[in-house]
Each structure stands twice: as C-alpha cells, then as structure tokens.
Design a protein around this motif. Structure first.
Motif, short mmCIF file in Angstrom:
data_model
loop_
_atom_site.label_atom_id
_atom_site.label_comp_id
_atom_site.label_asym_id
_atom_site.label_seq_id
_atom_site.Cartn_x
_atom_site.Cartn_y
_atom_site.Cartn_z
N PRO A 48 47.38 69.55 62.32
CA PRO A 48 46.50 68.77 61.42
C PRO A 48 45.09 68.55 61.96
O PRO A 48 44.12 68.59 61.19
N SER A 49 44.94 68.31 63.25
CA SER A 49 43.63 68.04 63.81
C SER A 49 42.87 69.30 64.21
O SER A 49 41.73 69.22 64.70
N MET A 50 43.48 70.47 63.98
CA MET A 50 42.84 71.74 64.33
C MET A 50 43.01 72.72 63.17
O MET A 50 43.86 73.63 63.23
N PRO A 51 42.26 72.58 62.09
CA PRO A 51 42.42 73.45 60.92
C PRO A 51 42.33 74.93 61.30
O PRO A 51 41.43 75.34 62.04
N GLY A 52 43.28 75.71 60.80
CA GLY A 52 43.30 77.13 61.09
C GLY A 52 44.02 77.52 62.36
O GLY A 52 44.14 78.71 62.67
N VAL A 53 44.53 76.54 63.10
CA VAL A 53 45.30 76.79 64.32
C VAL A 53 46.74 76.34 64.06
O VAL A 53 46.96 75.28 63.48
N TYR A 54 47.70 77.15 64.51
CA TYR A 54 49.10 76.93 64.12
C TYR A 54 50.03 76.93 65.32
O TYR A 54 49.73 77.49 66.39
N HIS A 55 51.20 76.33 65.11
CA HIS A 55 52.36 76.56 65.96
C HIS A 55 53.10 77.77 65.38
O HIS A 55 53.32 77.85 64.17
N PHE A 56 53.50 78.69 66.26
CA PHE A 56 54.26 79.86 65.84
C PHE A 56 55.60 79.88 66.55
O PHE A 56 55.68 79.59 67.75
N SER A 57 56.65 80.24 65.83
CA SER A 57 57.92 80.53 66.48
C SER A 57 57.91 82.00 66.91
O SER A 57 57.01 82.77 66.52
N LEU A 58 58.88 82.39 67.69
CA LEU A 58 58.87 83.74 68.23
C LEU A 58 58.91 84.80 67.14
O LEU A 58 58.30 85.88 67.28
N ASP A 59 59.56 84.50 66.01
CA ASP A 59 59.66 85.50 64.95
C ASP A 59 58.39 85.60 64.11
O ASP A 59 58.14 86.64 63.49
N THR A 60 57.58 84.56 64.07
CA THR A 60 56.32 84.63 63.32
C THR A 60 55.15 85.01 64.23
O THR A 60 54.04 85.26 63.74
N LEU A 61 55.40 85.06 65.51
CA LEU A 61 54.36 85.39 66.48
C LEU A 61 53.83 86.80 66.27
O LEU A 61 52.64 87.06 66.48
N GLU A 62 54.69 87.71 65.84
CA GLU A 62 54.30 89.11 65.70
C GLU A 62 53.11 89.29 64.78
O GLU A 62 52.17 90.03 65.10
N GLN A 63 53.10 88.63 63.64
CA GLN A 63 52.00 88.80 62.69
C GLN A 63 50.69 88.27 63.26
O GLN A 63 49.62 88.86 63.08
N GLU A 64 50.76 87.14 63.96
CA GLU A 64 49.56 86.58 64.58
C GLU A 64 49.00 87.53 65.63
O GLU A 64 47.78 87.78 65.68
N VAL A 65 49.86 88.05 66.46
CA VAL A 65 49.41 88.94 67.53
C VAL A 65 48.88 90.25 66.94
O VAL A 65 47.88 90.80 67.42
N LYS A 66 49.51 90.73 65.90
CA LYS A 66 49.04 91.95 65.22
C LYS A 66 47.60 91.76 64.73
O LYS A 66 46.75 92.64 64.90
N GLU A 67 47.34 90.61 64.13
CA GLU A 67 45.99 90.32 63.64
C GLU A 67 44.98 90.26 64.79
O GLU A 67 43.87 90.80 64.69
N ILE A 68 45.37 89.63 65.88
CA ILE A 68 44.50 89.53 67.05
C ILE A 68 44.16 90.91 67.59
O ILE A 68 42.98 91.21 67.88
N VAL A 69 45.16 91.76 67.72
CA VAL A 69 44.94 93.12 68.23
C VAL A 69 44.06 93.92 67.29
O VAL A 69 43.13 94.63 67.72
N GLU A 70 44.31 93.82 65.99
CA GLU A 70 43.52 94.58 65.02
C GLU A 70 42.06 94.15 65.00
O GLU A 70 41.18 94.94 64.66
N LEU A 71 41.80 92.89 65.38
CA LEU A 71 40.43 92.41 65.45
C LEU A 71 39.73 92.84 66.74
O LEU A 71 38.53 92.61 66.90
N GLY A 72 40.47 93.46 67.65
CA GLY A 72 39.87 93.96 68.88
C GLY A 72 39.85 92.98 70.02
O GLY A 72 39.25 93.26 71.07
N ILE A 73 40.48 91.81 69.86
CA ILE A 73 40.55 90.83 70.93
C ILE A 73 41.50 91.33 72.01
O ILE A 73 42.59 91.81 71.70
N LYS A 74 41.10 91.20 73.27
CA LYS A 74 41.84 91.85 74.36
C LYS A 74 42.82 90.92 75.08
O LYS A 74 43.64 91.41 75.87
N ALA A 75 42.73 89.61 74.85
CA ALA A 75 43.56 88.69 75.64
C ALA A 75 43.92 87.45 74.84
O ALA A 75 43.15 86.99 73.99
N VAL A 76 45.11 86.91 75.14
CA VAL A 76 45.56 85.65 74.55
C VAL A 76 45.96 84.71 75.68
O VAL A 76 46.36 85.14 76.77
#
Length: 333
Positions: A48-76
């Motif tokens: 709630p206090s960080m709009p656009g930032v989420y908690h992810f479970s292990l099964d939903t993590l894949e989509q988030e990481v896929k987006e990060i990689v496709e944007l060219g970000i190199k590290a999490v």
C-alpha cells in the motif's frame, strides 16, 4: 558593442548539442531492481505505501523476472518475507528459506540475471532487529541490547546459505561491527571465494525507510536501530565505516539512503576506488509516487533528475524501485 567574452549558452542551443556535451548519462546497466518474495501461491499483492511494488510468491515470480530481463535490467536484489520468525532469525539462514528458494527459481529461469541477496536478520527475527538481542524489562517495558559479536556467526551462516542457493552477490545490510570480515571468512571457508560482497557500508538510521518496513514486515518491536545504524548528522563517520569494510574485504561499497546524502556519496567516491552503490530507498520512491498521483509533479522528469544526481555524485550503480520505469523511459527516449 559590448558582449560577454564567454558564451556558455552556445553549448545549450539545441537538443543534439546538449546531448553531445552531456557529462552524466543514465543507462539500464546502472540499475538494480529490488524484489520482495513471500510464501504462498498466486500472490501478487501491492504494497500500500509503495504503489507499483508487490509481494510475489515463488509461482508469480517468473512473470516479474521475465519483465525485468526483457527490459534489459541486469540485476535484482532479493528480500524475503518468511512464514515464521524467531529470536535468532533462523529462517533467514535455512537452506529452504524464502530468499534461498527464490534464488534457485530465478537462476533456473535466467542463469545470467545477477541475484543480489540482502543479508540481514531483521525480516526474520520476531523482534525486528538486525541481530541477536538480549532482552530485559525496565519500568514495565521490554528493552533489548543488540549483541554484535554473537550476531556475526548468524549473518555469516545466512550469507553462506544464500551463496549455496546460487546468489551471485552477497549484500550484508546489518551494520554490525566486523560483519564484512566475518562473512568474507565464512564464504571463503565454504568454497565461495569468488562471490563478491556488496557492503551496506554507510547506512543511516533514516526516516526514509518507513515504507520498506511495511513491505518487509521488519519494524523493530521495541527500541530503534540507532545503536548500529549511523546518525544522519555525521559524515566523517561514513569514511571510518567505509574504510573498515574496505580493509575487511568488501568488493563494493554502498551509501543508503541516497537522496538526502548526496554529499556522502561524493565523499566516499573521492576517498575509495571500489565500485559505489547508491540505494534510492522506499521513502524516496513513495514520496515521488504520491506527488505524481496527485498531479503535482512530472514523475518521469523528477525521477530522471533524481537518479542523475545520484550518479553525478559518484554512484556507479543505483538500487531503485524505479528501475523498470527508468528502463522503459530510456527505451522511449
């Protein structure tokens, strides 16, 4: 007719000239995206206090990481929210801990994406402090002293378990004296001499951490962290802290927070030649998001200027919750 001898505006008269002489440039390679991982299934819950930032479970993590990689970000940078907490934060160094499991998932999906593991105990202890605590009562109130040396062993175990799970970089954020040396020795003894340490060398006891403590459920249950995090009034102390970490074997240094401590970033940059990280923290993020939602500011322009300032001050890389936004804006530029 008199005129100025020097005409600085000659180099500002067009977008192409300004681009040609620009001294500081942001690229997608500058950014590290934090991720909060929690137990459960199907979890993608906005903080709630960080709009656009989420908690992810292990099964939903894949989509988030896929987006990060496709944007060219190199590290999490990984933070974990455990199912259970105890006095020593044992779920933080458990082989099946949430950060360890998330690391395995990410490295299996995207082996080249760098996983930076936050190494601390505050998310995993039932008291919310970054180390072991000796508790006692005073005038009917629970009090406690954070025990430095006893905490080092637990932090070292946490780092080793994270490296064993596949973390590429260990990022200890606890601010215990001697933590870099303890973690470096443990990593080396367990066959991880190749794993670098990104030390939270200069970490202030800051009001800018408020939203993060909601996100990580890590607020102290008593007292505060002022006995181990730095006083925001001090700057020479930052050099002592950074020097200790350099001597103990840190590979990268960090200043946290960034926005109110640009002078500290510049000072550390001028004194040490290790790669320098600026952490654009949760409160800095949330202030901008709140003002943007009210229509009071141009979010893209403000964020770009803010991150440019951090890099101009001397940061080589920036941990920021704006990483994905900036990656998109840079593509559109």
């Amino acid at each position: 007719m008199s005129f100025p001898i020097v005409r600085h505006r000659r180099l500002r008269q067009s977008a192409n000239i300004r681009s040609l002489v620009r001294e500081t440039v942001l690229t997608v390679d500058d950014f590290i995206q934090p991720i909060f991982v929690a137990y459960g299934t199907g979890v993608k819950k906005e903080i709630p206090s960080m709009p656009g930032v989420y908690h992810f479970s292990l099964d939903t993590l894949e989509q988030e990481v896929k987006e990060i990689v496709e944007l060219g970000i190199k590290a999490v940078l990984l933070f974990g929210i455990p199912e259970t907490k105890d006095a020593i934060g044992s779920s933080g160094f458990a082989e099946d801990g949430i950060v360890q499991e998330a690391t395995r998932v990410i490295k299996k999906l995207y082996p080249d994406l760098l996983v930076v593991a936050d190494t601390c105990l505050c998310e995993f202890t039932d008291h919310g402090h970054c180390g072991m605590v000796h508790t006692y009562e005073r005038d009917g109130h629970v009090c406690g002293d954070v025990m430095n040396d006893e905490s080092l062993e637990l932090l070292a175990r946490t780092a080793v378990s994270q490296a064993r799970a596949g973390a590429d970089i260990i990022a200890p954020s606890n601010m215990m004296d001697g933590f870099v040396q303890a973690i470096r020795a443990a990593l080396d003894e367990n066959g991880f001499s190749h794993i670098p340490i990104m030390s939270y060398s200069v970490k202030y006891a800051s009001a800018f951490y408020g939203p993060f403590r909601d996100a990580a459920d890590s607020a102290p249950q008593f007292g505060d962290r002022k006995t181990y995090q730095m006083d925001p009034a001090n700057v020479r102390e930052a050099l002592r802290e950074a020097e200790s970490d350099v001597l103990e074997g840190a590979d990268m240094l960090m200043v946290k927070p960034a926005l109110a401590f640009m002078d500290v970033i510049r000072l550390v940059r001028d004194q040490f030649d290790l790669p320098l990280v600026a952490y654009n923290v949760s409160g800095e993020y949330s202030m901008v998001k709140a003002a943007a939602q009210q229509g009071w500011i141009n979010e893209q322009a403000i964020v770009t200027e803010m991150l440019l300032g951090m890099k101009r001050a001397g940061a080589d890389m920036i941990i920021t919750y704006f990483s994905k936004d900036m990656a998109r804006w840079l593509r559109e530029a």
